[in-house]
Design a protein around this motif. Structure first.
Motif, PDB file in Angstrom:
ATOM      1  N   PRO A 323       0.813  -1.220   0.000  1.00 26.29           N
ATOM      2  CA  PRO A 323       0.000   0.000   0.000  1.00 26.29           C
ATOM      3  C   PRO A 323       0.844   1.267   0.000  1.00 26.29           C
ATOM      4  O   PRO A 323       2.026   1.258   0.362  1.00 26.29           O
ATOM      5  CB  PRO A 323      -0.810  -0.125   1.292  1.00 26.29           C
ATOM      6  N   MET A 324       0.184   2.378  -0.378  1.00 22.14           N
ATOM      7  CA  MET A 324       0.868   3.661  -0.496  1.00 22.14           C
ATOM      8  C   MET A 324       0.397   4.684   0.527  1.00 22.14           C
ATOM      9  O   MET A 324       1.001   5.751   0.640  1.00 22.14           O
ATOM     10  CB  MET A 324       0.627   4.242  -1.898  1.00 22.14           C
ATOM     11  N   ASP A 325      -0.688   4.383   1.257  1.00 24.75           N
ATOM     12  CA  ASP A 325      -1.243   5.394   2.157  1.00 24.75           C
ATOM     13  C   ASP A 325      -0.318   5.622   3.352  1.00 24.75           C
ATOM     14  O   ASP A 325       0.517   4.784   3.706  1.00 24.75           O
ATOM     15  CB  ASP A 325      -2.639   4.973   2.632  1.00 24.75           C
ATOM     16  N   ASN A 326      -0.479   6.774   4.002  1.00 23.39           N
ATOM     17  CA  ASN A 326       0.407   7.168   5.095  1.00 23.39           C
ATOM     18  C   ASN A 326       0.287   6.240   6.299  1.00 23.39           C
ATOM     19  O   ASN A 326       1.271   6.020   7.013  1.00 23.39           O
ATOM     20  CB  ASN A 326       0.119   8.609   5.530  1.00 23.39           C
ATOM     21  N   LEU A 327      -0.900   5.720   6.542  1.00 21.77           N
ATOM     22  CA  LEU A 327      -1.068   4.804   7.662  1.00 21.77           C
ATOM     23  C   LEU A 327      -0.169   3.582   7.488  1.00 21.77           C
ATOM     24  O   LEU A 327       0.517   3.152   8.421  1.00 21.77           O
ATOM     25  CB  LEU A 327      -2.534   4.376   7.785  1.00 21.77           C
ATOM     26  N   PHE A 328      -0.148   3.017   6.279  1.00 20.57           N
ATOM     27  CA  PHE A 328       0.678   1.838   6.045  1.00 20.57           C
ATOM     28  C   PHE A 328       2.161   2.186   6.133  1.00 20.57           C
ATOM     29  O   PHE A 328       2.963   1.381   6.612  1.00 20.57           O
ATOM     30  CB  PHE A 328       0.361   1.223   4.684  1.00 20.57           C
ATOM     31  N   ARG A 329       2.520   3.354   5.672  1.00 17.87           N
ATOM     32  CA  ARG A 329       3.924   3.749   5.733  1.00 17.87           C
ATOM     33  C   ARG A 329       4.421   3.762   7.176  1.00 17.87           C
ATOM     34  O   ARG A 329       5.553   3.354   7.464  1.00 17.87           O
ATOM     35  CB  ARG A 329       4.100   5.129   5.092  1.00 17.87           C
ATOM     36  N   THR A 330       3.593   4.227   8.079  1.00 17.44           N
ATOM     37  CA  THR A 330       3.980   4.220   9.490  1.00 17.44           C
ATOM     38  C   THR A 330       4.005   2.803  10.036  1.00 17.44           C
ATOM     39  O   THR A 330       4.888   2.441  10.832  1.00 17.44           O
ATOM     40  CB  THR A 330       3.016   5.089  10.308  1.00 17.44           C
ATOM     41  N   ARG A 331       3.068   1.970   9.597  1.00 12.43           N
ATOM     42  CA  ARG A 331       3.040   0.588  10.068  1.00 12.43           C
ATOM     43  C   ARG A 331       4.312  -0.162   9.661  1.00 12.43           C
ATOM     44  O   ARG A 331       4.745  -1.083  10.360  1.00 12.43           O
ATOM     45  CB  ARG A 331       1.816  -0.139   9.513  1.00 12.43           C
ATOM     46  N   ARG A 332       4.912   0.218   8.548  1.00  8.88           N
ATOM     47  CA  ARG A 332       6.138  -0.443   8.097  1.00  8.88           C
ATOM     48  C   ARG A 332       7.227  -0.384   9.170  1.00  8.88           C
ATOM     49  O   ARG A 332       8.011  -1.324   9.331  1.00  8.88           O
ATOM     50  CB  ARG A 332       6.665   0.221   6.822  1.00  8.88           C
ATOM     51  N   SER A 333       7.309   0.717   9.895  1.00  8.85           N
ATOM     52  CA  SER A 333       8.352   0.853  10.918  1.00  8.85           C
ATOM     53  C   SER A 333       7.849   0.491  12.308  1.00  8.85           C
ATOM     54  O   SER A 333       8.583  -0.121  13.097  1.00  8.85           O
ATOM     55  CB  SER A 333       8.912   2.283  10.921  1.00  8.85           C
ATOM     56  N   SER A 334       6.612   0.852  12.632  1.00 12.68           N
ATOM     57  CA  SER A 334       6.132   0.665  13.997  1.00 12.68           C
ATOM     58  C   SER A 334       5.970  -0.808  14.358  1.00 12.68           C
ATOM     59  O   SER A 334       6.229  -1.204  15.504  1.00 12.68           O
ATOM     60  CB  SER A 334       4.801   1.403  14.201  1.00 12.68           C
TER      61      SER A 334
END
Length: 508
Positions: A323-334
């Protein structure tokens, strides 16, 4: 369990334990290494509890490709009709602590770890098709609002409704939880949704946008609030149900499918398809079947598998860049940070999390470290024997940018109430469940909630207000039977068929 002894008892260092060392009474207990082994180990045999999804169960199984989807993705795990891939699946309740009740009104998780030849693919799904917020900065605050009150250590509807009225985008997800879909009749009888819109690509580099969904072959079945109170007398009912079904060889199964949009379609729709708090609209996508997920083996040791399992949505494979949305981007690291805290930096070297193949430059740290890459260089680039990267010629070259809106949009919640729910019986139960949650909150907060619900749909606000008056004065009715929901598409703007005909609306 095996019958009879499996060998001689030893201490953790391998010393044989004499039978007289199994008792410390009237002896020098501090010279008894077997005794010291036991009492010191028990102090450290628990690991940190997950902040969310703490309570759950799991099982092994396989995923079988049943349809050719090579047109859409080059991912090895999804290609080759008849191909099977080993999987481990973890079920969970989002808010319950380790000792919580399976039948609580809550979102459920279904996470699948595919042991693909191209690496681990973790597909994390929820029992609701929409999420509660789209801005990742809201996640800690949202979780704090729905977890236990810091003073009373009790679940608190005041904090939940306070957050929702401050962040109205959360209403759609919360209505799902308050509806009949809020308590499935066990993990086997629920669908599961990966929430995000995934970017996938084929071997030519062509992009598609998809939502992955698991459809239960057991039939969707849910519990009303009062029926769940009965089922909840066994706080482990959901886990017991899955375990017993597998032991009886009644293997749970789900169909994996994906809703697909093309690059051209996505440029001409009138809504944001990457918005995780709303459904895709009917007529803007097609649904493509992929394969079948089957669970056929219970773990031999719960802690070694279920508790030590680590699922990370950033674990993706070629052909599914994600995914490209910002929520997923944060999930990648958290998520990685959460697993490191709970299991150590080497969590992917724990057996249940190990990929089929890996070569890394990360070394050392808390065990397990396995062979620790022996004497291969621990830096890149090097002139010796370390692993080297590859070139993926199918990797898409186009960049696609998504801009989010901060506008409040109550249309998805309105659609859920008016069209997603099957009939007036389901709507009335949603109203009654909502009214019950407002009994313990302050009058000022009640007014804010009623206003938000009225803005969503005037009838919804009016009925909840009337239901609240009744709930404040009237004892609860006797529990009914469980509800079996007919098969239908849970997503998008499909008109949903009538629920069980002979079900009596006991609230009327």
């Amino acid at each position: 369990m095996a019958e009879g002894p499996i060998g001689l008892l030893t201490t953790s260092s391998g010393k044989l334990v004499d039978i007289r060392e199994t008792i410390t009474l009237n002896s020098d207990s501090f010279s008894n290494q077997h005794h010291i082994d036991l009492v010191t180990h028990i102090n450290d045999e628990r690991i940190p509890e997950r902040v969310v999804h703490a309570k759950g169960g799991g099982a092994f199984g396989y995923f079988e490709v049943t349809h050719d989807v090579s047109k859409y993705t080059k991912a090895e795990v999804l290609n080759g009709v008849g191909k099977t891939t080993k999987v481990f699946v973890r079920f969970s309740a989002v808010l319950q602590n380790l000792g919580g009740n399976d039948a609580a009104r809550d979102v459920r998780g279904l996470s699948v770890k595919f042991y693909s030849k191209e690496g681990i693919w973790d597909l994390l799904c929820l029992s609701t098709p929409v999420f509660f917020h789209r801005d990742p900065i809201d996640f800690p605050n949202f979780i704090h609002s729905v977890k236990r009150n810091p003073k009373t250590n009790l679940f608190d509807f005041s904090t939940r409704w306070d957050f929702i009225t401050k962040k109205p985008e959360a209403l759609n997800g919360f209505l799902h939880v308050l509806s009949d879909y809020g308590i499935p009749n066990g993990y086997r009888k629920m669908d599961a949704f990966a929430i995000h819109t995934f970017v996938i690509n084929n071997k030519h580099g062509d992009k598609y946008f998809v939502k992955f969904n698991f459809r239960t072959e057991q039939g969707v079945e849910v519990l009303t609030t009062d029926e769940a109170a009965r089922v909840g007398r066994d706080p482990d009912h959901f886990n017991r149900d899955v375990y017993n079904a597998i032991e009886k060889k009644n293997y749970p199964a789900w169909r994996l499918e994906m809703d697909v949009m093309t690059m051209e379609t996505i440029k001409h729709i009138d809504y944001n398809p990457f918005e995780v708090t709303r459904l895709w609209k009917k007529g803007t996508y097609i649904t493509v079947p992929i394969g079948r997920l089957v669970l056929n083996k219970n773990p031999d040791n719960f802690f070694r598998t279920v508790e030590l399992s680590a699922f990370n949505p950033a674990n993706l494979v070629p052909g599914i860049p994600g995914p490209m949305d910002n929520l997923f981007r944060t999930r990648r690291s958290s998520y990685r940070d959460a697993q490191t805290y709970r299991l150590s930096i080497n969590h992917n070297k724990i057996k249940i999390n190990q990929p089929l193949y890996w070569k890394v430059y990360n070394r050392d740290g808390k065990p397990p470290v396995e062979e620790n890459m022996n004497d291969a260089p621990n830096y890149y680039p090097n002139s010796f024997s370390g692993p080297v990267p590859y070139i993926d010629p199918a990797r898409p070259k186009e960049r696609f940018t998504v801009f989010d809106s901060n506008a409040i949009d109550l249309e998805p919640a309105s659609y859920f109430y008016n069209h997603y729910l099957c009939d007036d019986g389901q709507r009335q139960r949603l109203v009654n469940n909502t009214a019950r949650t407002l009994v313990s909150v302050s009058p000022d907060l009640r007014r804010r909630v009623i206003r938000l619900l009225t803005l969503t749909d005037p009838q919804l606000g009016m009925k909840v207000e009337a239901g609240l008056e009744v709930a404040l004065e009237t004892p609860q009715p006797p529990p009914p039977n469980a509800i079996k929901i007919p098969r239908h598409n849970h997503k998008a703007r499909h008109q949903i068929c009538t629920i069980v005909n002979n079900y009596k609306n006991y609230y009327d």
